[in-house]
Design a protein around this motif. Structure first.
Motif, PDB file in Angstrom:
ATOM      1  N   ASN A 124       0.905  -0.944  -0.021  1.00 12.29           N
ATOM      2  CA  ASN A 124       0.202  -0.105  -0.166  1.00 12.29           C
ATOM      3  C   ASN A 124       1.575   1.812  -0.050  1.00 12.29           C
ATOM      4  O   ASN A 124       0.357   2.113  -0.409  1.00 12.29           O
TER       5      ASN A 124
ATOM      6  N   ASP B 144       1.899   1.805  -3.278  1.00 10.78           N
ATOM      7  CA  ASP B 144       1.199   2.420  -3.678  1.00 10.78           C
ATOM      8  C   ASP B 144       0.750   3.614  -3.962  1.00 10.78           C
ATOM      9  O   ASP B 144       0.790   4.496  -5.327  1.00 10.78           O
ATOM     10  N   VAL B 145       0.745   4.367  -2.850  1.00 11.07           N
ATOM     11  CA  VAL B 145       1.157   5.506  -2.235  1.00 11.07           C
ATOM     12  C   VAL B 145       2.049   6.659  -3.260  1.00 11.07           C
ATOM     13  O   VAL B 145       1.885   7.456  -3.676  1.00 11.07           O
TER      14      VAL B 145
ATOM     15  N   ASP C 110       2.576   7.037  -6.919  1.00 11.97           N
ATOM     16  CA  ASP C 110       1.062   7.730  -7.233  1.00 11.97           C
ATOM     17  C   ASP C 110       1.887   9.029  -7.467  1.00 11.97           C
ATOM     18  O   ASP C 110       1.219  10.016  -7.570  1.00 11.97           O
TER      19      ASP C 110
ATOM     20  N   THR D  79       2.469  12.420  -9.397  1.00 18.20           N
ATOM     21  CA  THR D  79       1.503  13.336  -9.867  1.00 18.20           C
ATOM     22  C   THR D  79       2.672  14.413 -10.320  1.00 18.20           C
ATOM     23  O   THR D  79       2.216  15.523 -10.638  1.00 18.20           O
TER      24      THR D  79
ATOM     25  N   LEU E 265       3.938  14.598 -13.270  1.00 14.15           N
ATOM     26  CA  LEU E 265       2.886  14.909 -14.331  1.00 14.15           C
ATOM     27  C   LEU E 265       2.808  17.197 -13.765  1.00 14.15           C
ATOM     28  O   LEU E 265       2.922  17.841 -14.899  1.00 14.15           O
ATOM     29  N   ALA E 266       3.098  17.852 -12.798  1.00 17.98           N
ATOM     30  CA  ALA E 266       3.600  18.975 -12.485  1.00 17.98           C
ATOM     31  C   ALA E 266       4.249  19.839 -12.525  1.00 17.98           C
ATOM     32  O   ALA E 266       4.129  21.013 -13.056  1.00 17.98           O
TER      33      ALA E 266
ATOM     34  N   LEU F 198       4.604  10.784 -21.327  1.00 12.53           N
ATOM     35  CA  LEU F 198       2.632  11.011 -20.928  1.00 12.53           C
ATOM     36  C   LEU F 198       2.388  10.052 -20.695  1.00 12.53           C
ATOM     37  O   LEU F 198       2.030   8.969 -19.397  1.00 12.53           O
TER      38      LEU F 198
ATOM     39  N   MET G  91       0.794   7.689 -17.233  1.00 13.45           N
ATOM     40  CA  MET G  91      -0.300   6.855 -17.360  1.00 13.45           C
ATOM     41  C   MET G  91      -0.394   5.547 -17.476  1.00 13.45           C
ATOM     42  O   MET G  91      -1.269   5.242 -16.156  1.00 13.45           O
TER      43      MET G  91
ATOM     44  N   ILE H  18       0.898   4.981 -13.432  1.00 15.41           N
ATOM     45  CA  ILE H  18      -0.484   4.803 -12.584  1.00 15.41           C
ATOM     46  C   ILE H  18      -1.086   3.686 -11.958  1.00 15.41           C
ATOM     47  O   ILE H  18      -1.937   3.286 -11.420  1.00 15.41           O
ATOM     48  N   LYS H  19      -1.971   3.389 -13.756  1.00 15.74           N
ATOM     49  CA  LYS H  19      -2.462   2.262 -14.049  1.00 15.74           C
ATOM     50  C   LYS H  19      -1.529   0.567 -13.460  1.00 15.74           C
ATOM     51  O   LYS H  19      -2.832  -0.121 -12.748  1.00 15.74           O
TER      52      LYS H  19
ATOM     53  N   ASP I 266      -3.114  -1.745 -10.287  1.00 20.56           N
ATOM     54  CA  ASP I 266      -3.743  -3.310 -10.484  1.00 20.56           C
ATOM     55  C   ASP I 266      -2.850  -4.350  -9.427  1.00 20.56           C
ATOM     56  O   ASP I 266      -2.892  -5.326  -8.775  1.00 20.56           O
TER      57      ASP I 266
ATOM     58  N   GLU J   8      -1.677  -3.115  -6.750  1.00 17.68           N
ATOM     59  CA  GLU J   8      -1.863  -3.339  -4.935  1.00 17.68           C
ATOM     60  C   GLU J   8      -3.441  -4.210  -5.128  1.00 17.68           C
ATOM     61  O   GLU J   8      -3.224  -4.847  -3.877  1.00 17.68           O
ATOM     62  N   ARG J   9      -4.271  -4.765  -6.538  1.00 16.49           N
ATOM     63  CA  ARG J   9      -5.663  -5.216  -5.669  1.00 16.49           C
ATOM     64  C   ARG J   9      -4.809  -6.620  -6.018  1.00 16.49           C
ATOM     65  O   ARG J   9      -5.023  -7.382  -4.733  1.00 16.49           O
TER      66      ARG J   9
ATOM     67  N   HIS K 245      -5.465  -9.492 -13.938  1.00 21.12           N
ATOM     68  CA  HIS K 245      -4.566  -7.853 -14.037  1.00 21.12           C
ATOM     69  C   HIS K 245      -3.388  -7.511 -14.514  1.00 21.12           C
ATOM     70  O   HIS K 245      -2.493  -6.845 -14.902  1.00 21.12           O
TER      71      HIS K 245
END
Lengths: 237, 237
Positions: A61, A64-65, A68, A72, A75-76, A85, A89, A92-93, A97, A99-100, A205
């Motif tokens: 977890n 994951d955070v 991510d 971000t 991107l910023a 890009l 993306m 991120i995706k 998966d 994490e699940r 996944h």
């Protein structure tokens, strides 16, 4: 490449993109070990190992955070376009998966603890281990195609999912047969249905990850399309 | 706001952000109807309606792909930062959750077709409808907090998930009892376990959406944290 860069910031930016890629692979490795250990614990009735798996889910977890968050920030601050890009993306995706899949390991750990006092249905456990090996093989291969950005390989990994599904279906049939034979089998068999399901989902996944690789390299979103149209897109010049 | 804008492009950009928000809400509405219709079809043994739900899943998938595409274009052309960037990220994630709920509707549709020849266990179907109503209520409320960007409301929606879980657990217990009473109940009861699970998962997805709303407004990723720490973050000035 960002629109205005000095050589220095360019190298730094490149390193950042490299870093998120590496961190996805590291997260993939962790998730893979978590599942393998959870299944070991289940098959051997090893409660201690199961507890270890559960206690390590926070690491999945946290990755994951933090991945991510890094995406971000890229991107910023870097305002990536085109292939860069798409990489962000895809990362991120992919992380979502992974994490699940990690949640599945935790779930198998909890099942192991609940089933630890029971007799071990060796036959089903053999099938579960085989399903796990296949699903984890797919996951490993999908991450490998991600590392190499190889859409051709991604196609052949995605094609393996029918085999994972077939193994899952056969476990399901076996469990239902056990339930019908003796009602005392019902409660543990239902628990094992969830385990089988979590393992079967790993294949899904892994397929998703393959789709992101094709998107990343080919620039086309191939989710919700058939294997045939994925093939067509990969082979387009 | 992007770093260099004329009034014209600013208005256009604003409209684009407004548009992805509205499209998420429209997708949420579609997914909600799909689940409600799938459960209706199941409870009434209405195969025709089930087939309609299955055939409409492509619309959910198409929205998934096209909203995602629009978000990527906004990232590439507008290079959003701060709150605008968080909005785009929240939209990307919300769409993934909605798509998964949509898959559940399709799955319930297929179950309905398989169970259509069977006697209808009225008791369980009543519980399933009640679970569905609660889960869909949570989904609607979570989308509402998203529309209003209301983190306080998001908290109270997330807190409802324990009730959805409790309803799910009671269906599970009932189905296991039916299985134990008569082995002829096993195969349909296993099918209904999947239905209950798909509905229970809606509550989890609604919670995820609430977490994105908090992230969007408060700038903090509250996934994998307890309700208590979510509360703390929402109430921080």
């Amino acid at each position: 490449m960002p629109h205005s860069t000095t050589p220095h910031t360019y190298r730094q930016y490149d390193k950042e993109l490299e870093d998120i890629r590496n961190r996805v692979l590291a997260m993939g490795g962790l998730v893979e070990r978590q599942i393998a250990e959870a299944v070991d614990a289940l098959v051997n009735g090893d409660v201690e190992k199961a507890e270890e798996v559960i206690s390590k889910d926070y690491r999945v977890n946290a990755m994951d955070v933090s991945i991510d968050e890094e995406c971000t920030q890229i991107l910023a601050r870097r305002q990536p376009t085109a292939g860069d890009l798409r990489l962000v993306m895809a990362v991120i995706k992919t992380v979502a998966d992974l994490e699940r899949i990690g949640d599945g390991a935790e779930r198998i750990g909890r099942t192991t603890i609940r089933l630890s006092e029971r007799e071990r249905p060796a036959n089903t456990f053999g099938l579960i281990r085989s399903l796990s090996n296949h699903a984890l093989g797919m996951l490993r291969d999908s991450l490998d195609t991600f590392a190499r950005m190889d859409p051709e390989a991604a196609l052949s990994v995605a094609a393996q999912d029918t085999q994972v599904d077939a193994r899952y279906e056969s476990i399901l049939r076996q469990l239902i047969t056990y339930m019908m034979e003796d009602p005392r089998n019902i409660s543990w068999a239902v628990e094992l249905i969830w385990v089988a399901r979590a393992l079967e989902r790993i294949g899904d996944h892994a397929c998703n990850i393959c789709e992101y690789v094709i998107y990343l390299v080919k620039g086309k979103d191939v989710r919700h399309t058939s294997l045939e149209s994925m093939e067509q897109i990969v082979h387009e010049e």
